[in-house]
Design a protein around this motif. Structure first.
Motif, PDB file in Angstrom:
ATOM      1  N   ASP A   1     -25.825 -42.403 -66.962  1.00 35.44           N
ATOM      2  CA  ASP A   1     -27.144 -42.032 -67.458  1.00 35.44           C
ATOM      3  C   ASP A   1     -27.794 -41.745 -66.429  1.00 35.44           C
ATOM      4  N   LYS A   2     -27.805 -43.199 -65.621  1.00 34.40           N
ATOM      5  CA  LYS A   2     -28.402 -44.060 -64.563  1.00 34.40           C
ATOM      6  C   LYS A   2     -28.701 -42.269 -63.165  1.00 34.40           C
ATOM      7  N   LEU A   3     -27.368 -42.090 -63.537  1.00 39.12           N
ATOM      8  CA  LEU A   3     -27.350 -41.388 -62.264  1.00 39.12           C
ATOM      9  C   LEU A   3     -28.022 -39.844 -61.985  1.00 39.12           C
ATOM     10  N   THR A   4     -28.113 -39.453 -61.065  1.00 40.27           N
ATOM     11  CA  THR A   4     -29.024 -38.044 -61.175  1.00 40.27           C
ATOM     12  C   THR A   4     -27.787 -36.906 -61.956  1.00 40.27           C
ATOM     13  N   ALA A   5     -27.877 -36.280 -62.247  1.00 44.65           N
ATOM     14  CA  ALA A   5     -27.179 -35.061 -63.338  1.00 44.65           C
ATOM     15  C   ALA A   5     -26.408 -34.200 -61.426  1.00 44.65           C
ATOM     16  N   THR A   6     -26.695 -34.530 -60.908  1.00 44.19           N
ATOM     17  CA  THR A   6     -25.636 -34.204 -59.372  1.00 44.19           C
ATOM     18  C   THR A   6     -25.380 -34.549 -58.634  1.00 44.19           C
ATOM     19  N   HIS A   7     -25.496 -36.199 -59.145  1.00 37.46           N
ATOM     20  CA  HIS A   7     -24.313 -36.900 -58.413  1.00 37.46           C
ATOM     21  C   HIS A   7     -23.041 -37.042 -58.162  1.00 37.46           C
ATOM     22  N   PRO A   8     -22.562 -36.685 -56.971  1.00 38.40           N
ATOM     23  CA  PRO A   8     -21.010 -36.329 -57.406  1.00 38.40           C
ATOM     24  C   PRO A   8     -19.615 -36.963 -57.749  1.00 38.40           C
ATOM     25  N   ILE A   9     -20.344 -38.288 -58.384  1.00 38.01           N
ATOM     26  CA  ILE A   9     -19.698 -39.437 -58.974  1.00 38.01           C
ATOM     27  C   ILE A   9     -19.610 -39.505 -60.712  1.00 38.01           C
ATOM     28  N   ARG A  10     -21.002 -38.778 -61.005  1.00 36.67           N
ATOM     29  CA  ARG A  10     -21.190 -38.554 -62.144  1.00 36.67           C
ATOM     30  C   ARG A  10     -20.722 -36.952 -63.241  1.00 36.67           C
ATOM     31  N   LEU A  11     -20.935 -36.265 -61.828  1.00 44.77           N
ATOM     32  CA  LEU A  11     -19.942 -35.635 -62.193  1.00 44.77           C
ATOM     33  C   LEU A  11     -18.409 -34.962 -62.024  1.00 44.77           C
ATOM     34  N   GLY A  12     -17.849 -36.070 -61.120  1.00 55.11           N
ATOM     35  CA  GLY A  12     -16.685 -36.549 -61.213  1.00 55.11           C
ATOM     36  C   GLY A  12     -16.109 -37.246 -61.768  1.00 55.11           C
ATOM     37  N   LEU A  13     -16.590 -38.393 -62.626  1.00 49.23           N
ATOM     38  CA  LEU A  13     -16.491 -38.208 -64.550  1.00 49.23           C
ATOM     39  C   LEU A  13     -16.215 -37.117 -64.669  1.00 49.23           C
ATOM     40  N   ALA A  14     -17.191 -36.696 -65.545  1.00 48.39           N
ATOM     41  CA  ALA A  14     -17.182 -35.582 -66.609  1.00 48.39           C
ATOM     42  C   ALA A  14     -16.044 -34.438 -66.375  1.00 48.39           C
ATOM     43  N   LEU A  15     -15.722 -34.288 -65.076  1.00 41.12           N
ATOM     44  CA  LEU A  15     -14.247 -33.328 -65.219  1.00 41.12           C
ATOM     45  C   LEU A  15     -13.418 -34.206 -65.695  1.00 41.12           C
ATOM     46  N   ASN A  16     -13.463 -35.519 -64.713  1.00 41.21           N
ATOM     47  CA  ASN A  16     -12.083 -36.144 -65.836  1.00 41.21           C
ATOM     48  C   ASN A  16     -11.657 -36.998 -66.916  1.00 41.21           C
ATOM     49  N   PHE A  17     -12.915 -37.307 -66.972  1.00 41.03           N
ATOM     50  CA  PHE A  17     -12.956 -36.959 -68.514  1.00 41.03           C
ATOM     51  C   PHE A  17     -13.271 -35.846 -69.463  1.00 41.03           C
ATOM     52  N   SER A  18     -13.353 -34.429 -69.152  1.00 42.96           N
ATOM     53  CA  SER A  18     -13.151 -33.955 -69.712  1.00 42.96           C
ATOM     54  C   SER A  18     -11.445 -33.260 -69.893  1.00 42.96           C
ATOM     55  N   VAL A  19     -10.734 -33.298 -68.807  1.00 40.20           N
ATOM     56  CA  VAL A  19      -9.349 -33.500 -68.940  1.00 40.20           C
ATOM     57  C   VAL A  19      -8.816 -34.347 -69.850  1.00 40.20           C
ATOM     58  N   PHE A  20      -8.961 -35.507 -69.999  1.00 42.85           N
ATOM     59  CA  PHE A  20      -8.272 -36.183 -70.757  1.00 42.85           C
ATOM     60  C   PHE A  20      -8.697 -36.300 -71.569  1.00 42.85           C
ATOM     61  N   PHE A  21     -10.245 -35.258 -72.115  1.00 40.53           N
ATOM     62  CA  PHE A  21     -10.265 -35.023 -73.842  1.00 40.53           C
ATOM     63  C   PHE A  21      -9.177 -33.908 -73.968  1.00 40.53           C
TER      64      PHE A  21
END
Length: 297
Positions: free
Chosen positions: A215-235
């Motif tokens: 949440d401390k990173l910008t919404a477009t930060h590649p690492i934040r987006l990559g986390l959202a991608l992999n976490f959603s795949v986990f779910f």
């Protein structure tokens, strides 16, 4: 599979590949005869920079990094992994390029075995011959053993040397907690019963920790987006919760879209690539009852 997984790493330098050629100037290669054949096999020209210090002046850390880069260029990922493991064990903080070298090394050695595991499982399920099934089973167990060993190795490195919440550099913390979640997820994929449940809980906890810091990173930060991608795949794939997977992917995509015009040129390409992967997964996961008004067509 149920979705596309982020394989994002920040490239350290654009690689320029060369074919074998003759060097007539001894200053380039150190050959007293002035004529040497330098054989390249996807070897970056940057690795031949004459400004690279000689071994006599290189520190252990510099030599390990050089060896890892060299191994990457010739696709010797096991050697690359060993070099980065040794470097992490020196106990010094990793720079951005170094953490990406670590990620690339383990991604490749583990990724090869994940692919092998999927193939052997498919072959094992299709054969009815007892002898062939026995051989397939032996191969599968061997692959699983190697896969678990490699995952445990990187998870151990993360726990002992790299996992900590750095208030001044949340990007690094998110990167390593996401990495922990990824390798725990890979173990879940080949596990069963209570062990699978336990590993799944650990993976979700790692991803959740990363998400909190992200949440401390910008919404477009590649690492934040990559986390959202992999976490959603986990779910979707591990937790069997498509609703939560879609909600997470859609939220990350929408938040990034709102500030996409503020993205720097340096990260724009990486950010939009991961956003496209989020859209692809949403298209794959959406049910027919959805109204489709999710911005992820």
């Amino acid at each position: 599979g149920g979705g596309v997984v982020c394989r994002y790493t920040v490239p350290s330098k654009q690689h320029v590949y060369a074919q074998p050629y003759l060097v007539s100037n001894s200053a380039h290669c150190g050959c007293p005869t002035g004529r040497c054949l330098l054989q390249f096999c996807q070897l970056s020209c940057s690795l031949l920079d004459t400004r690279t210090p000689s071994h006599s002046t290189m520190t252990t850390r510099e030599l390990l990094i050089y060896r890892a880069r060299l191994a990457e260029q010739v696709e010797l990922y096991s050697e690359m992994k060993d070099s980065m493991k040794e470097m992490v064990q020196l106990g010094e903080p990793l720079a951005e390029e170094e953490r990406n070298l670590l990620s690339v090394a383990y991604k490749n050695v583990v990724g090869q075995r994940r692919t092998s595991w999927r193939i052997i499982c498919s072959l094992e399920s299709k054969t009815e011959d007892p002898n062939k099934q026995k051989l397939c089973n032996q191969f599968r167990q061997k692959i699983e053993s190697e896969l678990v060993e490699l995952c445990d190795e990187i998870i151990d490195l993360l726990n002992k040397h790299l996992l900590k919440e750095d208030e001044e550099n949340p990007e690094t913390s998110v990167f390593f907690y996401k990495m922990q979640g990824d390798y725990l997820r890979y173990k879940v994929e080949i596990s069963t019963g209570k062990n699978r449940d336990s590993l799944s809980e650990e993976a979700e906890a790692a991803y959740s920790k990363a998400q909190k810091i992200a949440d401390k990173l910008t919404a477009t930060h590649p690492i934040r987006l990559g986390l959202a991608l992999n976490f959603s795949v986990f779910f979707y794939e591990i937790a069997n919760n498509p609703e939560k997977a879609c909600a997470l992917a859609k939220s990350a995509f929408d938040e990034a879209m709102e500030v996409l015009d503020q993205t720097t040129d340096e990260t724009y390409k990486d950010s939009t690539l991961i956003m496209q992967l989020l859209r692809d997964n949403l298209s794959l996961w959406r049910t027919p009852d959805d109204d489709g008004d999710d911005g992820a067509q």
